[in-house]
Design an enzyme around this catalytic site. Structure first.
Site, PDB file in Angstrom:
ATOM      1  N   CYS A 199      -2.357   8.320   1.298  1.00 48.28           N
ATOM      2  CA  CYS A 199      -1.206   7.524   0.404  1.00 48.28           C
ATOM      3  C   CYS A 199      -0.688   6.547   1.714  1.00 48.28           C
ATOM      4  CB  CYS A 199      -0.249   8.744   0.164  1.00 48.28           C
ATOM      5  SG  CYS A 199      -1.065  10.291  -0.953  1.00 48.28           S
ATOM      6  N   HIS A 211       8.745   7.349   2.578  1.00 44.98           N
ATOM      7  CA  HIS A 211       8.283   8.404   1.878  1.00 44.98           C
ATOM      8  C   HIS A 211       8.741   9.065   0.117  1.00 44.98           C
ATOM      9  CE1 HIS A 211       3.486   9.075   0.811  1.00 44.98           C
ATOM     10  NE2 HIS A 211       3.797  10.311   0.373  1.00 44.98           N
ATOM     11  N   GLU A 232      10.591  14.797   4.851  1.00 49.66           N
ATOM     12  CA  GLU A 232      11.294  13.660   5.196  1.00 49.66           C
ATOM     13  C   GLU A 232      13.214  13.748   5.992  1.00 49.66           C
ATOM     14  OE1 GLU A 232      10.446  11.164   2.292  1.00 49.66           O
ATOM     15  OE2 GLU A 232      10.319   9.371   4.065  1.00 49.66           O
ATOM     16  N   LYS A 277       9.788   4.538  -5.448  1.00 47.88           N
ATOM     17  CA  LYS A 277       8.370   5.383  -5.841  1.00 47.88           C
ATOM     18  C   LYS A 277       9.275   5.868  -7.178  1.00 47.88           C
ATOM     19  CE  LYS A 277       5.242   6.967  -2.718  1.00 47.88           C
ATOM     20  NZ  LYS A 277       5.783   6.836  -1.410  1.00 47.88           N
ATOM     21  N   HIS A 301       3.345   6.467  -7.810  1.00 48.35           N
ATOM     22  CA  HIS A 301       3.313   6.853  -5.962  1.00 48.35           C
ATOM     23  C   HIS A 301       1.651   6.157  -6.583  1.00 48.35           C
ATOM     24  CE1 HIS A 301       1.753   7.803  -2.597  1.00 48.35           C
ATOM     25  NE2 HIS A 301       2.130   9.106  -3.287  1.00 48.35           N
ATOM     26  N   PHE A 305      -1.521  12.819   2.287  1.00 45.67           N
ATOM     27  CA  PHE A 305      -2.869  13.890   2.259  1.00 45.67           C
ATOM     28  C   PHE A 305      -3.626  13.438   3.024  1.00 45.67           C
ATOM     29  CE2 PHE A 305      -2.120  15.505  -2.727  1.00 45.67           C
ATOM     30  CZ  PHE A 305      -0.959  15.525  -1.962  1.00 45.67           C
TER      31      PHE A 305
END
Lengths: 90, 409
Positions: B161, B299, B310, B331, B336, B396
């Site tokens: 990502c 994010h 976060e 998002k 995403h 990830f």
């Protein structure tokens, strides 16, 4: 009206590669089709789909367009003997 | 060291296929999430995604389109737009010092799946020869390089990502340190394929479909339940500020900070310490303090873990000031985009800077005591004096990346 192998190859070239070889003669060198080596491999794959055959991929010594036509004709006769090589056009 | 600016953007996204259209829809709080048709992927349970309205034949002759996996089609169209947006023209001798970096998570996965279907379902005895050049991860870079004659560094980054944030950051450094003068950089992802959608579903990070599909992804909301997958591409033109000034380019912003750091830990779970380290490293790289940041594009995946982690990380880095900084996750609107997410969200941030308006976090309806920052809920917000923005990408695999852009001055 029937469609020759050459005409079927020309239709493939036009549809898949946007290449119009016009009134190409069968004794023209194979390079005159305007395909690079990657395109040629891909073109062989398209020919296999069109004629429902499996072409050899090695030790091919194709110099002219006629060599390719002969290879297709020979392979069709070997692999799908019942298939009309020059199907009627619609 | 050279200063590096963004002079053009290109977007293929679920919210429109141009920078202005994308940003207009972001500011309107529009969602690009919709249901798949009933006849698509019959065994798929979570039947929503943020898809692009993209017809390849509007962009490529048919004989070219069929040689390009969608991941390359998206990337080429976004790159073309970015070059036009920047009014970029490269002299022949400049092309040796120009290149392209693209981030992608899984590359040409459709070409690969299609050939597998032929092999395993249709019992093919030969597979399409172009499967390999279409599927290879560096196909988008290769096609963009060929299209524009870019002969400098042309590399593909794959860090899940954060892939495209890394691509932009590395391109920024390349120009900064004098190895290139102009770079196209960004990301592309076209992975809404049956096999991958089923795998994502198994992983359990996807939001179940809400009665209104647009309300499925709910970042920072107490009732959040995961993200919705998206697709698309986002590319920017980066060039040395000197070059941009010489040619009178319109400058959208200056990239002043970049960090990439690793979690060195869990394969999917980010940590507060890792996120905070990434943000702090970007601030340090920019040579600014936390006080300078006026907006953070989070994010914000809307997973239970990400959003609270976060939030804590932002508080760790920004201290009491964290409560005064608008933070939004876009998002929920564009989905995403995985390998293209970082680039798309950076573009959202840069356009926010340009237009002095912040995109909202939509679907944030239920306050979460553990997510207590200013997430610009519901509606876009006009601001004034916004000079510096931060875009977070946490991935990830643990490769985090943070970019900081400042208005040109």
């Amino acid at each position: 009206m029937t469609k020759t192998i050459l005409e079927r190859l020309k239709t493939l070239l036009l549809n898949e590669y946007n290449i119009d070889v016009g009134l190409i003669k069968t004794d023209a060198p194979i390079q005159s089709l305007g395909l690079d080596s990657l395109d040629m491999v891909d073109f062989f794959y398209a020919i296999e789909k069109e004629f429902k055959i499996k072409l050899p991929t090695q030790n091919l010594d194709l110099k002219s367009v006629q060599d390719l036509i002969a290879l297709v004709e020979r392979t069709v006769k070997e692999q799908t003997p019942g298939q009309p090589l020059n199907p009627k056009t619609e | 060291m050279n200063r590096v600016v963004i002079s053009g953007v290109g977007v293929v996204s679920p919210l429109g296929n141009s920078g202005p259209e994308f940003f207009d829809h972001l500011i309107a709080g529009k969602s690009g999430v919709s249901r798949f048709p009933d006849d698509f992927a019959p065994r798929l349970g979570i039947r929503i995604a943020a898809r692009c309205a993209f017809n390849p034949e509007e962009h490529f002759p048919r004989n070219i389109a069929r040689k390009l996996d969608p991941v390359s089609q998206f990337a080429l169209v976004a790159a073309e737009q970015a070059v036009q947006d920047a009014r970029l023209e490269l002299a022949e001798e400049e092309k040796r010092r120009s290149g392209v970096y693209v981030g992608t998570s899984v590359g040409g996965i459709k070409a690969l799946f299609d050939s597998h279907i032929q092999l395993l379902v249709e019992n093919a005895t030969r597979l399409p020869p172009l499967s390999i050049p279409m599927a290879m991860n560096n196909a988008p870079v290769s096609h963009i390089s060929a299209r524009f004659g870019l002969k400098g560094a042309c590399l593909t980054y794959s860090t899940a990502c954060s892939s495209s944030a890394v691509a932009i950051g590395e391109a920024f450094r390349l120009i900064q340190h004098g190895y290139a003068d102009v770079m196209l950089a960004g990301g592309s992802e076209a992975s809404l394929e049956y096999g991958l959608l089923m795998a994502w579903e198994s992983l359990g990070t996807l939001a179940p479909e809400a009665s209104d599909p647009a309300a499925s992804c709910r970042p920072f909301s107490k009732d959040r339940s995961g993200f919705v997958l998206g697709e698309g591409a986002a590319m920017v033109v980066l060039e040395s500020r000197d070059r941009a000034l010489r040619r009178g380019a319109r400058i959208l912003g200056e990239v002043i900070g970049y960090s990439t750091t690793a979690e060195a830990g869990h394969i999917t779970k980010p940590s507060e310490a890792g996120m905070a380290a990434a943000m702090q490293a970007a601030l340090d790289n920019a040579g600014i303090t936390a006080d300078s940041i006026g907006y953070i594009n989070a994010h914000g995946t809307a997973t239970l873990v990400n959003d609270v982690t976060e939030t804590r990380a932002i508080k760790q880095v920004f201290g009491a000031k964290a409560y005064a900084i608008p933070v939004s996750s876009t998002k929920a609107m564009h989905g995403h985009l995985l390998g293209a997410a970082g680039a798309l969200e950076l573009i959202a941030s840069v356009l926010s800077l340009q237009h002095q308006i912040l995109p909202p976090t939509i679907n944030l309806a239920v306050p979460d005591p553990e997510c207590d920052l200013d997430y610009v809920p519901g509606q876009a917000r006009k601001v004034s004096g916004l000079t510096t923005v931060m875009s977070n990408s946490f991935a990830f695999g643990g490769t985090n990346a943070v970019l900081i852009v400042r208005a040109d001055r």
